[in-house]
Design an enzyme around this catalytic site. Structure first.
Site, PDB file in Angstrom:
ATOM      1  N   PHE A 249       0.841  -1.209   0.000  1.00 10.86           N
ATOM      2  CA  PHE A 249       0.000   0.000   0.000  1.00 10.86           C
ATOM      3  C   PHE A 249       0.876   1.258   0.000  1.00 10.86           C
ATOM      4  O   PHE A 249       0.897   2.032  -0.969  1.00 10.86           O
ATOM      5  CB  PHE A 249      -0.939  -0.075   1.214  1.00 10.86           C
ATOM      6  CG  PHE A 249      -1.634   1.204   1.580  1.00 10.86           C
ATOM      7  CD1 PHE A 249      -2.202   2.025   0.610  1.00 10.86           C
ATOM      8  CD2 PHE A 249      -1.738   1.584   2.921  1.00 10.86           C
ATOM      9  CE1 PHE A 249      -2.863   3.207   0.964  1.00 10.86           C
ATOM     10  CE2 PHE A 249      -2.387   2.752   3.281  1.00 10.86           C
ATOM     11  CZ  PHE A 249      -2.938   3.571   2.293  1.00 10.86           C
TER      12      PHE A 249
ATOM     13  N   ASN B 110       8.139  -9.578  -2.295  1.00 13.01           N
ATOM     14  CA  ASN B 110       7.717 -10.949  -2.630  1.00 13.01           C
ATOM     15  C   ASN B 110       6.192 -11.055  -2.654  1.00 13.01           C
ATOM     16  O   ASN B 110       5.654 -12.151  -2.543  1.00 13.01           O
ATOM     17  CB  ASN B 110       8.302 -11.957  -1.636  1.00 13.01           C
ATOM     18  CG  ASN B 110       7.747 -11.762  -0.242  1.00 13.01           C
ATOM     19  OD1 ASN B 110       7.165 -10.720   0.047  1.00 13.01           O
ATOM     20  ND2 ASN B 110       7.929 -12.740   0.621  1.00 13.01           N
TER      21      ASN B 110
ATOM     22  N   ASP C 207      12.213 -12.092  -0.913  1.00 13.35           N
ATOM     23  CA  ASP C 207      11.761 -11.921   0.472  1.00 13.35           C
ATOM     24  C   ASP C 207      12.946 -11.341   1.243  1.00 13.35           C
ATOM     25  O   ASP C 207      13.977 -11.994   1.380  1.00 13.35           O
ATOM     26  CB  ASP C 207      11.353 -13.298   1.019  1.00 13.35           C
ATOM     27  CG  ASP C 207      11.008 -13.259   2.502  1.00 13.35           C
ATOM     28  OD1 ASP C 207      11.210 -12.214   3.152  1.00 13.35           O
ATOM     29  OD2 ASP C 207      10.535 -14.298   3.005  1.00 13.35           O
TER      30      ASP C 207
ATOM     31  N   TYR D  84      23.336 -11.526  -1.154  1.00 14.61           N
ATOM     32  CA  TYR D  84      24.781 -11.669  -1.358  1.00 14.61           C
ATOM     33  C   TYR D  84      25.279 -10.556  -2.272  1.00 14.61           C
ATOM     34  O   TYR D  84      24.549 -10.071  -3.124  1.00 14.61           O
ATOM     35  CB  TYR D  84      25.090 -13.022  -2.006  1.00 14.61           C
ATOM     36  CG  TYR D  84      24.650 -14.187  -1.161  1.00 14.61           C
ATOM     37  CD1 TYR D  84      25.492 -14.723  -0.192  1.00 14.61           C
ATOM     38  CD2 TYR D  84      23.379 -14.728  -1.318  1.00 14.61           C
ATOM     39  CE1 TYR D  84      25.080 -15.779   0.593  1.00 14.61           C
ATOM     40  CE2 TYR D  84      22.953 -15.784  -0.525  1.00 14.61           C
ATOM     41  CZ  TYR D  84      23.807 -16.301   0.424  1.00 14.61           C
ATOM     42  OH  TYR D  84      23.403 -17.335   1.208  1.00 14.61           O
TER      43      TYR D  84
ATOM     44  N   ASN E 221      19.039  -7.574   7.072  1.00 17.61           N
ATOM     45  CA  ASN E 221      19.492  -7.721   5.675  1.00 17.61           C
ATOM     46  C   ASN E 221      19.467  -6.380   4.938  1.00 17.61           C
ATOM     47  O   ASN E 221      20.388  -6.062   4.175  1.00 17.61           O
ATOM     48  CB  ASN E 221      18.601  -8.724   4.928  1.00 17.61           C
ATOM     49  CG  ASN E 221      18.831 -10.151   5.399  1.00 17.61           C
ATOM     50  OD1 ASN E 221      19.893 -10.468   5.945  1.00 17.61           O
ATOM     51  ND2 ASN E 221      17.841 -11.010   5.223  1.00 17.61           N
TER      52      ASN E 221
ATOM     53  N   TYR F 184       4.082  -8.173  15.757  1.00 16.89           N
ATOM     54  CA  TYR F 184       4.263  -6.911  15.025  1.00 16.89           C
ATOM     55  C   TYR F 184       4.931  -5.867  15.922  1.00 16.89           C
ATOM     56  O   TYR F 184       5.985  -5.313  15.579  1.00 16.89           O
ATOM     57  CB  TYR F 184       2.900  -6.410  14.542  1.00 16.89           C
ATOM     58  CG  TYR F 184       2.963  -5.226  13.604  1.00 16.89           C
ATOM     59  CD1 TYR F 184       3.571  -5.335  12.361  1.00 16.89           C
ATOM     60  CD2 TYR F 184       2.394  -4.005  13.950  1.00 16.89           C
ATOM     61  CE1 TYR F 184       3.616  -4.248  11.491  1.00 16.89           C
ATOM     62  CE2 TYR F 184       2.431  -2.922  13.086  1.00 16.89           C
ATOM     63  CZ  TYR F 184       3.045  -3.050  11.858  1.00 16.89           C
ATOM     64  OH  TYR F 184       3.091  -1.969  10.995  1.00 16.89           O
TER      65      TYR F 184
ATOM     66  N   GLN G  78      27.540   1.139  15.629  1.00 17.30           N
ATOM     67  CA  GLN G  78      28.732   0.344  15.339  1.00 17.30           C
ATOM     68  C   GLN G  78      29.340   0.642  13.969  1.00 17.30           C
ATOM     69  O   GLN G  78      30.538   0.524  13.788  1.00 17.30           O
ATOM     70  CB  GLN G  78      28.381  -1.140  15.432  1.00 17.30           C
ATOM     71  CG  GLN G  78      29.538  -1.966  15.959  1.00 17.30           C
ATOM     72  CD  GLN G  78      29.095  -3.377  16.306  1.00 17.30           C
ATOM     73  OE1 GLN G  78      28.044  -3.560  16.919  1.00 17.30           O
ATOM     74  NE2 GLN G  78      29.882  -4.361  15.905  1.00 17.30           N
TER      75      GLN G  78
ATOM     76  N   THR H 112      -3.047   5.016   8.595  1.00 20.68           N
ATOM     77  CA  THR H 112      -3.090   5.712   7.305  1.00 20.68           C
ATOM     78  C   THR H 112      -3.978   4.908   6.368  1.00 20.68           C
ATOM     79  O   THR H 112      -3.920   3.678   6.375  1.00 20.68           O
ATOM     80  CB  THR H 112      -1.673   5.810   6.718  1.00 20.68           C
ATOM     81  OG1 THR H 112      -0.846   6.506   7.661  1.00 20.68           O
ATOM     82  CG2 THR H 112      -1.653   6.544   5.387  1.00 20.68           C
TER      83      THR H 112
ATOM     84  N   ARG I  40      -8.226  -3.530   7.390  1.00 22.01           N
ATOM     85  CA  ARG I  40      -8.132  -2.560   8.490  1.00 22.01           C
ATOM     86  C   ARG I  40      -9.504  -1.898   8.635  1.00 22.01           C
ATOM     87  O   ARG I  40     -10.380  -2.086   7.803  1.00 22.01           O
ATOM     88  CB  ARG I  40      -7.066  -1.491   8.170  1.00 22.01           C
ATOM     89  CG  ARG I  40      -5.727  -2.009   7.720  1.00 22.01           C
ATOM     90  CD  ARG I  40      -5.009  -2.766   8.805  1.00 22.01           C
ATOM     91  NE  ARG I  40      -4.689  -1.970   9.969  1.00 22.01           N
ATOM     92  CZ  ARG I  40      -3.559  -1.298  10.155  1.00 22.01           C
ATOM     93  NH1 ARG I  40      -2.633  -1.327   9.231  1.00 22.01           N
ATOM     94  NH2 ARG I  40      -3.350  -0.625  11.276  1.00 22.01           N
TER      95      ARG I  40
HETATM   96  N1  UDP Z   1     -12.057  -2.333  14.088  1.00 21.93           N
HETATM   97  C1  UDP Z   1     -13.447  -2.453  14.098  1.00 21.93           C
HETATM   98  N2  UDP Z   1     -14.021  -3.145  13.082  1.00 21.93           N
HETATM   99  C2  UDP Z   1     -13.321  -3.709  12.057  1.00 21.93           C
HETATM  100  C3  UDP Z   1     -11.903  -3.553  12.033  1.00 21.93           C
HETATM  101  C4  UDP Z   1     -11.309  -2.870  13.086  1.00 21.93           C
HETATM  102  O1  UDP Z   1     -14.125  -1.948  15.008  1.00 21.93           O
HETATM  103  O2  UDP Z   1     -13.934  -4.315  11.155  1.00 21.93           O
HETATM  104  C5  UDP Z   1     -11.408  -1.559  15.189  1.00 21.93           C
HETATM  105  C6  UDP Z   1     -10.227  -2.267  15.844  1.00 21.93           C
HETATM  106  O3  UDP Z   1     -10.672  -3.095  16.901  1.00 21.93           O
HETATM  107  C7  UDP Z   1      -9.422  -1.089  16.334  1.00 21.93           C
HETATM  108  C8  UDP Z   1      -9.648  -0.015  15.276  1.00 21.93           C
HETATM  109  O4  UDP Z   1     -10.844  -0.396  14.607  1.00 21.93           O
HETATM  110  O5  UDP Z   1      -9.904  -0.612  17.575  1.00 21.93           O
HETATM  111  C9  UDP Z   1      -8.517   0.108  14.270  1.00 21.93           C
HETATM  112  O6  UDP Z   1      -8.254  -1.146  13.759  1.00 21.93           O
HETATM  113  P1  UDP Z   1      -7.245  -1.427  12.557  1.00 21.93           P
HETATM  114  O7  UDP Z   1      -7.316  -2.895  12.264  1.00 21.93           O
HETATM  115  O8  UDP Z   1      -7.520  -0.506  11.451  1.00 21.93           O
HETATM  116  O9  UDP Z   1      -5.789  -1.085  13.085  1.00 21.93           O
HETATM  117  P2  UDP Z   1      -5.072  -0.778  14.472  1.00 21.93           P
HETATM  118  O10 UDP Z   1      -5.168   0.687  14.652  1.00 21.93           O
HETATM  119  O11 UDP Z   1      -5.767  -1.520  15.591  1.00 21.93           O
HETATM  120  O12 UDP Z   1      -3.694  -1.270  14.252  1.00 21.93           O
END
Ligand code: UDP
Length: 356
Positions: free
Chosen positions: A36, A57, A81, A87, A137, A185, A202, A215, A228
């Protein structure tokens, strides 16, 4: 209103050139360049006449994001990946890749990693590897070429900050569960930052770390198993499906439109005052997730209704970026209001999902 990514790319390029930010003739390696954010970076670099090498990848990226760049003479794609060996000798290992045919890399931008919480349960090892072995890497490439190293870290390094650390400044150390569902993560991004500081110490490498806050915009991935919140709600709203708010929707996030993020990233890559720095790029305006759901219903004229589902474990309660450093060092701040960014994203979504 028709939406076109190239208008946004032209606008970012103009904003950069207005401030003298140009990467013309620089050779820049972008890991995660089909993702993205990575693909937006590649688009702007190609536009600016840089030599852009995209290494990916397709783990969470897509050929569709770069296909229009493939035949440009200042764009090159390398399928690899980044967590596998690289190398620089004359031959390479079957699992590795040889980069000895690239004469000089000026900047390495390490952007490769899956980032959606939905994927943390299915791909925890590859996420850990991208940000630990992958960072090592990528740092090795920068060291070999004496290149500037730029890393896309995340607001997740702050975990779930208390109210008095909202908006969150770079100086906040974090409140992270090392063994929770998000730890692959959060902790690997933290380890990635530590790798960078080690190479800086270093090997005197010039490094920069951006911490990216939520974003969204065109090209953000959608899928029930990796979406998301913004793409999920938009997809649900335009299809009149129930909008799935997790918890009671009182948790907050601060949303940045993709053009603003890419402008901030590239200003930071360019600016010598950012060498050795960690800088947040995000928004400082907080919205509850329920507010976001209602704004998206309004903008799409949707008949969807909100339903409430269980809150994921360790889901941060509040998130907002302290952007004083970005303002001071980069002369950067968000320009696109929430609704304007959402409108463009909705338009792009409608075009993608026509007939679906
Ligand atoms: N969330 C939600 N419904 C969805 C997806 C996410 O209510 O279908 C909520 C999630 O629990 C979080 C917020 O939206 O509180 C943002 O989630 P996202 O996955 O975008 O990323 P995060 O900010 O948590 O990394």
């Amino acid at each position: 209103m028709d939406y076109s990514i190239s208008n946004d790319i032209n606008d970012i390029n103009k904003r950069l050139l207005d401030e003298g930010v140009s990467f013309e003739n620089k050779t820049i390696l972008v890991t995660g360049g089909t993702g993205f954010l990575g693909s937006w970076v590649c688009d702007v670099l190609v536009k600016q006449k840089a030599n852009c090498i995209c290494l990916d990848n397709y783990a969470s990226g897509s050929k569709d994001n770069i296909i229009h760049l493939i035949n440009k003479n200042n764009f090159r794609f390398i399928y690899h990946d980044i967590s596998k060996p690289i190398y620089f000798g004359i031959s390479s290992h079957p699992n590795g890749i040889c980069l000895s045919n690239i004469k000089k890399i000026d900047i390495v931008m390490h952007m490769a990693s899956r980032a959606s919480p939905f994927e943390f349960k299915d791909f925890p090892i590859s996420i850990l590897k991208s940000n630990t072995l992958g960072t090592m890497n990528a740092l090795g490439i920068a060291k070999t070429h004496n290149a500037l190293f730029f890393y896309t870290s995340t607001s997740e390094v702050y975990g779930d900050p208390p109210d008095d650390a909202i908006p969150t400044p770079e100086s906040y150390f974090g409140h992270v569960n090392p063994v929770g569902p998000r730890s692959c993560y959060d902790e690997s991004k933290r380890a990635g930052e530590a790798f960078i500081k080690a190479y800086e110490l270093q090997h005197n490498l010039e490094t920069k770390i951006v911490r990216i806050f939520n974003t969204s915009g065109p090209r953000i991935r959608y899928g029930p198993e990796f979406g998301r919140v913004v793409p999920n709600f938009i997809y649900q709203a335009i299809n009149d499906l129930d909008i799935t708010v997790f918890g009671d929707g009182s948790q907050t996030r601060s949303f940045l439109y993709v053009s603003d993020q890419i402008e901030g990233i590239l200003k930071m890559v360019y600016n010598d005052n950012a060498i050795g720095e960690v800088i947040n790029i995000g928004n400082d305006k907080e919205y509850t997730i329920l507010e976001l759901a209602n704004v998206i219903i309004e903008l799409t004229n949707s008949n969807s209704k909100v339903i409430f589902k269980g809150l994921p474990i360790d889901d941060p309660k509040r998130r907002s970026a302290d952007i004083k450093k970005a303002r001071n060092i980069l002369n950067w701040e968000p320009k696109t209001p929430l609704k304007e960014g959402l409108k463009k994203t909705i338009q792009w979504f409608r075009e993608q999902h026509k007939g679906n």
